[in-house]
Design an enzyme around this catalytic site. Structure first.
Site, PDB file in Angstrom:
ATOM      1  CE  LYS A   1      -1.486   3.027   2.567  1.00  0.00           C
ATOM      2  NZ  LYS A   1      -1.767   4.091   1.894  1.00  0.00           N
TER       3      LYS A   1
ATOM      4  N   GLY B   1       7.449   5.027   7.486  1.00  0.00           N
ATOM      5  CA  GLY B   1       6.703   6.354   7.550  1.00  0.00           C
ATOM      6  C   GLY B   1       6.921   7.003   8.741  1.00  0.00           C
ATOM      7  CB  SER B   2       4.451   9.977  10.150  1.00  0.00           C
ATOM      8  OG  SER B   2       3.394   8.817  10.895  1.00  0.00           O
ATOM      9  CB  THR B   3       7.343   8.715  15.409  1.00  0.00           C
ATOM     10  OG1 THR B   3       8.263   8.467  14.461  1.00  0.00           O
ATOM     11  CG2 THR B   3       7.205   7.884  16.464  1.00  0.00           C
TER      12      THR B   3
ATOM     13  N   GLY C   1       3.087   4.582  13.322  1.00  0.00           N
ATOM     14  CA  GLY C   1       3.913   3.873  13.853  1.00  0.00           C
ATOM     15  C   GLY C   1       3.353   2.901  14.892  1.00  0.00           C
TER      16      GLY C   1
ATOM     17  CD  GLU D   1      13.243   1.169   9.247  1.00  0.00           C
ATOM     18  OE1 GLU D   1      14.088   2.291   9.390  1.00  0.00           O
ATOM     19  OE2 GLU D   1      14.400   0.514   8.864  1.00  0.00           O
TER      20      GLU D   1
ATOM     21  CB  CYS E   1      13.605   9.121   7.643  1.00  0.00           C
ATOM     22  SG  CYS E   1      14.324   7.731   6.367  1.00  0.00           S
TER      23      CYS E   1
ATOM     24  CD  GLU F   1      10.466  13.496  10.332  1.00  0.00           C
ATOM     25  OE1 GLU F   1       9.551  12.757  10.967  1.00  0.00           O
ATOM     26  OE2 GLU F   1      10.992  12.235  10.284  1.00  0.00           O
TER      27      GLU F   1
HETATM   28  P1  NAD Z   1       2.686   8.306   7.357  1.00  0.00           P
HETATM   29  O1  NAD Z   1       2.589   7.735   8.379  1.00  0.00           O
HETATM   30  O2  NAD Z   1       1.332   9.655   7.284  1.00  0.00           O
HETATM   31  O3  NAD Z   1       2.676   7.477   6.047  1.00  0.00           O
HETATM   32  C1  NAD Z   1       3.077   5.940   5.412  1.00  0.00           C
HETATM   33  C2  NAD Z   1       1.768   5.638   5.657  1.00  0.00           C
HETATM   34  O4  NAD Z   1       1.443   5.006   6.012  1.00  0.00           O
HETATM   35  C3  NAD Z   1       1.334   5.820   3.605  1.00  0.00           C
HETATM   36  O5  NAD Z   1       1.027   5.101   3.368  1.00  0.00           O
HETATM   37  C4  NAD Z   1       0.184   6.875   4.767  1.00  0.00           C
HETATM   38  O6  NAD Z   1      -1.214   6.016   4.225  1.00  0.00           O
HETATM   39  C5  NAD Z   1      -0.478   4.645   5.980  1.00  0.00           C
HETATM   40  N1  NAD Z   1      -1.187   5.305   7.004  1.00  0.00           N
HETATM   41  C6  NAD Z   1      -1.303   6.233   7.328  1.00  0.00           C
HETATM   42  N2  NAD Z   1      -2.738   6.281   8.283  1.00  0.00           N
HETATM   43  C7  NAD Z   1      -1.819   4.927   8.828  1.00  0.00           C
HETATM   44  C8  NAD Z   1      -3.043   4.290   9.467  1.00  0.00           C
HETATM   45  N3  NAD Z   1      -3.994   4.250  10.443  1.00  0.00           N
HETATM   46  N4  NAD Z   1      -2.689   2.607   9.412  1.00  0.00           N
HETATM   47  C9  NAD Z   1      -2.266   1.900   7.978  1.00  0.00           C
HETATM   48  N5  NAD Z   1      -1.196   2.908   7.340  1.00  0.00           N
HETATM   49  C10 NAD Z   1      -1.680   4.177   7.769  1.00  0.00           C
HETATM   50  O7  NAD Z   1       3.952   8.809   6.415  1.00  0.00           O
HETATM   51  P2  NAD Z   1       4.250   9.895   5.747  1.00  0.00           P
HETATM   52  O8  NAD Z   1       3.964  11.503   5.785  1.00  0.00           O
HETATM   53  O9  NAD Z   1       3.649   9.369   4.173  1.00  0.00           O
HETATM   54  O10 NAD Z   1       5.960  10.310   5.421  1.00  0.00           O
HETATM   55  C11 NAD Z   1       6.911  10.787   6.150  1.00  0.00           C
HETATM   56  C12 NAD Z   1       7.408  10.129   7.439  1.00  0.00           C
HETATM   57  O11 NAD Z   1       7.722   9.191   6.983  1.00  0.00           O
HETATM   58  C13 NAD Z   1       8.426  11.078   8.444  1.00  0.00           C
HETATM   59  O12 NAD Z   1       8.217  10.507   9.616  1.00  0.00           O
HETATM   60  C14 NAD Z   1       9.440  10.261   7.670  1.00  0.00           C
HETATM   61  O13 NAD Z   1      10.221  10.465   8.456  1.00  0.00           O
HETATM   62  C15 NAD Z   1       9.113   8.541   7.815  1.00  0.00           C
HETATM   63  N6  NAD Z   1      10.085   8.216   7.389  1.00  0.00           N
HETATM   64  C16 NAD Z   1      10.806   7.565   7.311  1.00  0.00           C
HETATM   65  C17 NAD Z   1      12.322   6.396   6.550  1.00  0.00           C
HETATM   66  C18 NAD Z   1      12.693   5.188   7.965  1.00  0.00           C
HETATM   67  O14 NAD Z   1      13.629   4.963   7.051  1.00  0.00           O
HETATM   68  N7  NAD Z   1      12.629   5.474   9.380  1.00  0.00           N
HETATM   69  C19 NAD Z   1      12.089   6.745   5.536  1.00  0.00           C
HETATM   70  C20 NAD Z   1      11.208   7.654   4.654  1.00  0.00           C
HETATM   71  C21 NAD Z   1      10.568   7.938   5.823  1.00  0.00           C
END
Ligand code: NAD
Length: 484
Positions: free
Chosen positions: A180, A233-235, A238, A255, A289, A386
């Site tokens: 996804k 994605g975001s903390t 997560g 991650e 990230c 962040e």
């Molecule tokens: P996000 O958490 O908003 O979204 C990431 C993904 O999760 C998207 O596909 C989103 O649709 C999905 N998502 C959102 N809510 C969800 C839920 N309740 N259940 C399941 N899936 C859900 O993050 P973002 O804004 O897309 O990305 C930016 C963040 O990602 C930043 O915090 C960045 O640091 C982090 N990031 C981390 C790494 C790493 O390797 N550590 C790499 C890239 C980005």
């Protein structure tokens, strides 16, 4: 290319394209122009359920986990080849969807190919171990088996390479996948589905559902037939996933975000440290990230470094990613523009001094100047949170006590990466041990590599991706004990 953009973009389930049962669609916006460039269907619970069942069948009854490793490897290598052949087109899609300059999207597409080839090569090397157990009349060994159906959820900052890298590790382990991608940047994942068809994967091994996190993402995390969620994605998301995955205690790797320190000592090669530290935070408009967003500089070279980075920032060409000379593209979305602008404003309100930048560029497209701030303190939001934008805080340090320096660098809830600039090997190694971060980079830029374990301490995540550990995270260990 316009033919791809104007296509009817549905879901990739069980080797075929199918429409979503929901009416909802997502308008894909080019962040450089704010124009709608494509409309894609938004999948929900029903599509996720169909995709998970397809992946389940491909795992339980299908060929993938039982295939000879060399055959799995060959299919993955074929995908690498078709991606390589389509790399220019993928880079273009990524640039108009995410905004990143072509130099970056081209490099990321090449990195995706590298990941696939690297992990394809691992397929044949996943063995087990013989254990010398305490009872002499028992012959005991352990083997590694794929964990099962993987829900792979990816963010928008490097959409294509993130999706491919995750998938490559899961597939090498013998897992089947429901991907996804972020609803903000779905185009390259949809093109990936076509390339997966072209590469000849068995049906159901990879399924792709575009949809919102709150619908499709949530349904995938909660689905009881999913064995593992691999999330980037975001903390905040997560943390939610950890709780939502409890239903069947599915495995989870995370991650997440970062607030990484860059530490520059007076013995550093300043000529190299200036562009290095600058691009560690300005590349991809800071939407990285591992961005080195807290820049600790020894007082002896503070002014020189800050002047150098400000001059470097002033010279960076900010513009559409499609312009060959653009070094920095727009932020990904209006929300992200508002968020980054809000952080800069909050820093100013809390007393920070903007040394360079701080403003939006133009009034169409989500462009922001690379920004250097100083005179910050540890309680400011721009220091604690962040930003995920091209904003760096320059912070002086006076003492040479590595414990003190590490304590300041570690004073964050995150622990993803850290950068050290110095010519003193002993100091570098000592400090590397003291820093609480999963990736320490010395005298250079981002070393993300398929062979190097990567992941976060503290609230930057759970587990590691890449390297041998990355593939192991998609496997279970089974022990066998034989009475002789
Ligand atoms: P996000 O958490 O908003 O979204 C990431 C993904 O999760 C998207 O596909 C989103 O649709 C999905 N998502 C959102 N809510 C969800 C839920 N309740 N259940 C399941 N899936 C859900 O993050 P973002 O804004 O897309 O990305 C930016 C963040 O990602 C930043 O915090 C960045 O640091 C982090 N990031 C981390 C790494 C790493 O390797 N550590 C790499 C890239 C980005």
């Amino acid at each position: 290319m316009s033919a791809f953009l104007s296509k009817r973009h549905g879901m990739f389930i069980n080797g075929d394209w199918t429409d979503s049962s929901a009416d909802e669609t997502i308008a894909v916006i080019d962040p450089a122009t704010e124009e709608v460039i494509a409309t894609v269907q938004a999948g929900g619970e029903a599509e996720v359920d169909r995709a998970v069942r397809a992946a389940r069948a491909a795992f339980d009854n299908g060929p993938w986990p039982n295939m000879a490793p060399i055959d799995r490897m060959m299919i993955m290598l074929r995908l690498a080849d078709v991606i390589e052949a389509a790399a220019d087109e993928i880079a273009f899609l990524e640039t108009i969807d995410n905004g990143m300059p072509m130099w970056l999207s081209t490099g990321a597409a090449a990195k995706a190919v590298l990941h696939l080839r690297h992990f394809a090569g691992i397929c044949g090397r996943l063995g087990g171990q013989v254990h010398n157990v305490t009872q002499p009349d028992i012959h005991a060994y352990s083997i590694k088996e794929p964990v099962g159906v993987v829900g792979a959820i990816t963010p928008w900052n490097f959409p294509f390479v993130m999706a491919v890298a995750k998938m490559a590790q899961a597939l090498a382990a013998g897992c089947t996948v429901v991907l996804k991608p972020s609803e903000i940047t779905p185009l390259s994942a949809l093109r990936l589905g076509e390339l997966i068809q072209q590469a000849g994967f068995p049906d159901g091994v990879v399924n792709i559902i575009v949809g919102y996190g709150r619908d499709a993402g949530k349904a995938l995390v909660e689905h009881l037939l999913v064995d593992k969620i691999s999330f980037t994605g975001s903390t905040a998301t997560g943390k939610w996933i950890v709780q939502a995955a409890a239903g069947n205690l599915k495995r989870v790797t995370l991650e997440l975000g970062g607030k990484s320190p860059t530490i520059v000592f007076p013995d550093a090669d300043v000529e190299r440290a200036v562009p290095g530290a600058a691009m560690a935070v300005f590349a991809n408009s800071g939407q990285v990230c591992v961005a080195g967003s807290r820049l600790f500089i020894h007082r002896k070279i503070f002014d020189k470094m800050v002047d150098g980075i400000s001059a470097f920032a002033a010279n960076l060409k900010v513009g559409s990613g499609l312009d060959a000379d653009s070094q920095i593209g727009p932020l990904v979305s209006r929300d992200q523009l508002d968020r980054v602008s809000g952080f800069i404003e909050s820093g100013i309100n809390e007393g920070a001094h903007v040394v360079h930048g701080g403003k939006r560029v133009g009034d169409a497209g989500y462009f922001v100047q690379p920004t250097v701030v100083a005179e910050t303190h540890g309680d400011m939001r721009i220091i604690k949170e962040e930003i995920f934008g091209p904003v760096v805080a320059a912070i002086p340090f006076d003492d040479d006590d590595l414990d003190q320096i590490a304590a300041r660098a570690n004073d964050t809830n995150y622990g993803l990466a850290a950068y050290i600039w110095s010519s003193d090997a002993s100091k570098i190694h000592k400090l590397a041990r003291k820093l609480r971060a999963g990736l320490i980079q010395v005298n250079g830029g981002t070393a993300l590599d398929p062979a190097l374990p990567f992941g976060g301490f503290k609230e930057s995540g759970w587990g590691r991706e890449y390297g041998a550990e990355g593939v192991e995270a998609y496997m279970e260990t089974k022990s066998v004990a034989i009475q002789l």
